[in-house]
Motif scaffolding. Structure first.
Motif, PDB file in Angstrom:
ATOM      1  N   PRO A   1       5.713  33.078  37.054  1.00  0.00           N
ATOM      2  CA  PRO A   1       5.056  34.265  36.483  1.00  0.00           C
ATOM      3  C   PRO A   1       3.636  34.425  36.995  1.00  0.00           C
ATOM      4  O   PRO A   1       2.898  33.446  37.171  1.00  0.00           O
ATOM      5  CB  PRO A   1       5.073  33.978  34.977  1.00  0.00           C
TER       6      PRO A   1
ATOM      7  N   PHE B   1       7.561  38.149  38.167  1.00  0.00           N
ATOM      8  CA  PHE B   1       8.190  36.828  38.201  1.00  0.00           C
ATOM      9  C   PHE B   1       9.425  36.859  39.087  1.00  0.00           C
ATOM     10  O   PHE B   1      10.038  37.912  39.316  1.00  0.00           O
ATOM     11  CB  PHE B   1       8.559  36.354  36.786  1.00  0.00           C
TER      12      PHE B   1
ATOM     13  N   THR C   1       8.368  31.430  31.216  1.00  0.00           N
ATOM     14  CA  THR C   1       9.619  31.812  31.865  1.00  0.00           C
ATOM     15  C   THR C   1      10.635  30.690  31.726  1.00  0.00           C
ATOM     16  O   THR C   1      10.283  29.513  31.641  1.00  0.00           O
ATOM     17  CB  THR C   1       9.401  32.102  33.361  1.00  0.00           C
TER      18      THR C   1
ATOM     19  N   TYR D   1      -1.637  32.743  36.834  1.00  0.00           N
ATOM     20  CA  TYR D   1      -0.372  32.223  37.387  1.00  0.00           C
ATOM     21  C   TYR D   1      -0.416  30.714  37.416  1.00  0.00           C
ATOM     22  O   TYR D   1      -1.465  30.101  37.193  1.00  0.00           O
ATOM     23  CB  TYR D   1      -0.104  32.780  38.798  1.00  0.00           C
TER      24      TYR D   1
END
Length: 342
Positions: free
Chosen positions: A86, A95, A325, A342
């Motif tokens: 992500p 993503f 994620t 990130y």
């Protein structure tokens, strides 16, 4: 990060709230846990003082955190796979979305602020994502066994790092980028079969601004997550499978020194992020767990989800939303602190 590798302020792409990355003292409230095994002592140079000279306005999380599933992002695929890498840019979370069939086909998806999902690149071959100083996506691409740069608007791909010692990589995975453009990435063997060739060992690499690739460490089995401290004085890498480690490398004159294990006993570590105080947010894949460690390796917070977990990134309108994620799933946790995009 303010001179950081993964800042919410980086490139001016993110909201003004990310100015909180500029300063504050490390919070003193720390909660240790029996499952956390800190290895470094408090006297270890930069590793013990990551947030001492920087500062942000925010409160470190503590205790049990409660993730909220983002239902609109649930996978519509009929075959199993993972969301990965992500990265928050402007008002959207980007993503990778790949499946386990031959070649590990992957696409890049976007979840915007209104909760709408869209496919940005239908055939990216990507895993971990980052954003560079030109606002372009940098991706670990198992399809090409390289680190790639994508122009999302045009779909154009260029190679950033293609080979080392005459061979392609195994399956470049996670990425961290410094303020001056140096790229660090991990190269495990998870998607090695996506294309022919590879390295004899799995490793961690540094890509200089002139494109020169050097090996940082090849002693971690399947290195996975990689990130940098807020002041870019320490590189963090995790890996090692069921008996995994979180390793810290002091960076001197732009060069990572020998690594020291900061935390051991991690069960299949995956992606990471840092907040502006220097706390490390680490995912454990099969344990479906997020753990938050101080720069000294003490666990202060944790969270559980209901699917295999892969990675984390800060974003949202205030820069204080932690996105997670996993296996065809996204979650979010609202925090009182900003962190890496990130």
């Amino acid at each position: 990060m303010t001179t950081l590798s993964k800042p919410l302020l980086k490139l001016g792409l993110l909201t003004a709230v990310s100015l909180g990355l500029i300063a504050c003292e490390q919070q003193s409230n720390q909660v240790s846990t029996a499952s956390s095994v800190p290895v470094s002592s408090a006297g270890d140079s930069a590793i013990s003082s990551l947030a001492a000279n920087a500062a942000c306005e925010g409160v470190a999380p503590e205790g049990d955190l409660i993730p909220e599933r983002i239902v609109a992002a649930n996978s519509t695929r009929t075959e199993p796979g993972l969301y990965e890498g992500p990265v928050w840019i402007n008002d959207s979370l980007y993503f990778s979305d790949f499946v386990f069939s031959e070649g590990f086909p992957s696409r890049i998806q976007k979840l915007d602020a209104s909760g709408q999902m869209a496919t940005v690149l239908a055939d990216s071959g990507s895993n971990g994502l980052a954003v560079d100083n030109d606002g372009l996506l940098v991706a670990g691409t198992h399809k090409y066994k390289s680190v790639s740069r994508y122009n999302v608007a045009t779909g154009e791909r260029t190679s950033v790092a293609q080979t080392f010692a005459g061979n392609v990589f195994n399956s470049p995975n996670d990425i961290a980028i410094t303020a001056d453009g140096v790229i660090y990435f991990t190269d495990p063997a998870f998607q090695r079969d996506a294309a022919p060739g590879g390295q004899e060992k799995t490793g961690v690499y540094r890509v200089a601004t002139d494109g020169t690739v050097t090996l940082v460490d090849d002693t971690i089995s399947n290195p996975n997550g990689v990130t940098l401290s807020p002041d870019e004085s320490v590189l963090y890498v995790n890996g090692g499978g069921e008996q995994g480690v979180l390793r810290a490398y002091e960076i001197v004159d732009g060069v990572p020194q020998a690594g020291k294990d900061l935390v051991t006993g991690i069960h299949i570590p995956d992606g990471m992020a840092v907040d502006c105080l220097g706390n490390i947010y680490l995912t454990e894949h099969l344990s479906r767990q997020l753990r938050v460690f101080t720069p000294q390796g003490e666990q202060i917070a944790q969270a559980k989800v209901d699917a295999n977990l892969t990675n984390v990134a800060f974003g949202g309108a205030e820069g204080t939303t932690l996105f997670l994620t996993g296996a065809g799933s996204l979650w979010k946790i609202e925090l009182g602190i900003t962190g890496s995009a990130y």
